[in-house]
Write a protein that holds these residues in place. Structure first.
Motif: not given
Length: 202
Positions: A102-127
Motif C-alpha cells: 500500500r505504501d509503495l503504490l500510494e507513493k507512485g512506485k511500480n511494483l511486482i508481486l510474484e505470486l501463485d495463482v491463488q494469491g494472484a486471484l486474491s490480489v485481483k479481487e481486492k485491487i
C-alpha cells in the motif's frame, strides 16, 4: 486465503499512482530469472519480498529473498491482519505484507508481486487495477528438466510441483497477458514491453 479488511484496503488503494504487476506461473517456468532480468532494465520497479514459513535455501538472504518466519510468527501476522494475501503452497505458507504494498503504490512506485495463482486471484479481487501476467514453460518435458536441474527438490517434491503446475495452467486464461518462456531474451523483452506500455498509459 485470508481476505483482510477489504473496505479499508479498497479505500486506501483508490488513490494509488503506481502500477501493480502480479506475475505467476508454475515452478520451473523461469519467473524469478525473468524478473531479475527486468529489474536490470527497469530499475525503478520494486519487487515485493514475501513472508514465508519455508526453510531458507542455500544462497538465499533473509529480508531480501524472503522474510523467513516461524509458524508462530506467521500466525500472529494473520491475527493482526497484516497480509494482503496469504496461502499454503505445498507444505509452506507465503504471504504479502499489506502495508508494504500500500505504501509503495500510494507513493507512485511500480511494483511486482510474484505470486501463485491463488494469491494472484486474491490480489485481483481486492485491487482490480492490478495487471496479471502468466509465465509458461515451453512444454511439460522442459518443465521437468528445469526442476531436476535446480536440485532443490527431491523426486516427491518435483511430482507435487508438477501436479500443482497442471492445476495452475488450467487458470492461465484469467490472466491479462501470457508469455511463453522458451527463449530468455525474447520473453524478457516481451515482459518489459508489456510493463513499459502499462506504466506509460494514462
Amino acid at each position: 486465503m485470508v481476505p483482510g479488511n477489504k473496505s479499508n484496503l479498497s479505500r486506501n488503494l483508490a488513490k494509488d499512482k503506481g502500477k501493480l504487476f502480479v506475475i505467476s506461473g508454475p515452478s520451473g517456468a523461469g519467473k524469478g530469472t525473468l524478473i531479475s532480468q527486468v529489474l536490470k532494465e527497469l530499475p525503478d520497479i520494486k519487487v515485493s519480498v514475501s513472508a514465508t514459513t519455508r526453510k531458507i535455501r542455500k544462497g538465499e538472504v533473509p529480508g531480501e529473498s524472503y522474510h523467513f518466519l516461524t509458524d508462530h510468527e506467521f500466525d500472529q501476522k494473520i491475527r493482526d491482519d497484516e497480509f494482503l494475501e496469504w496461502a499454503k503452497v505445498h507444505s509452506s505458507r507465503y504471504g504479502t505484507l499489506k502495508k508494504w504494498v500500500r505504501d509503495l503504490l500510494e507513493k507512485g512506485k511500480n511494483l511486482i508481486l510474484e505470486l501463485d495463482v491463488q494469491g494472484a486471484l486474491s490480489v485481483k479481487e481486492k485491487i482490480p487495477s492490478s495487471i496479471l501476467i502468466f509465465i509458461l514453460p515451453p512444454s511439460d518435458s522442459e518443465l521437468i528438466k528445469r526442476l531436476q536441474k535446480r536440485e532443490t527438490e527431491d523426486k516427491g517434491e518435483i511430482n507435487l510441483r508438477l501436479k500443482t503446475a497442471q492445476n495452475e495452467l488450467k487458470l492461465q486464461d484469467i490472466y491479462d497477458y501470457k508469455i511463453i518462456n522458451d527463449d530468455l531474451d525474447r520473453a524478457k523483452n516481451e515482459l518489459i514491453s508489456i510493463m513499459r506500455s502499462r506504466i506509460n498509459e494514462e
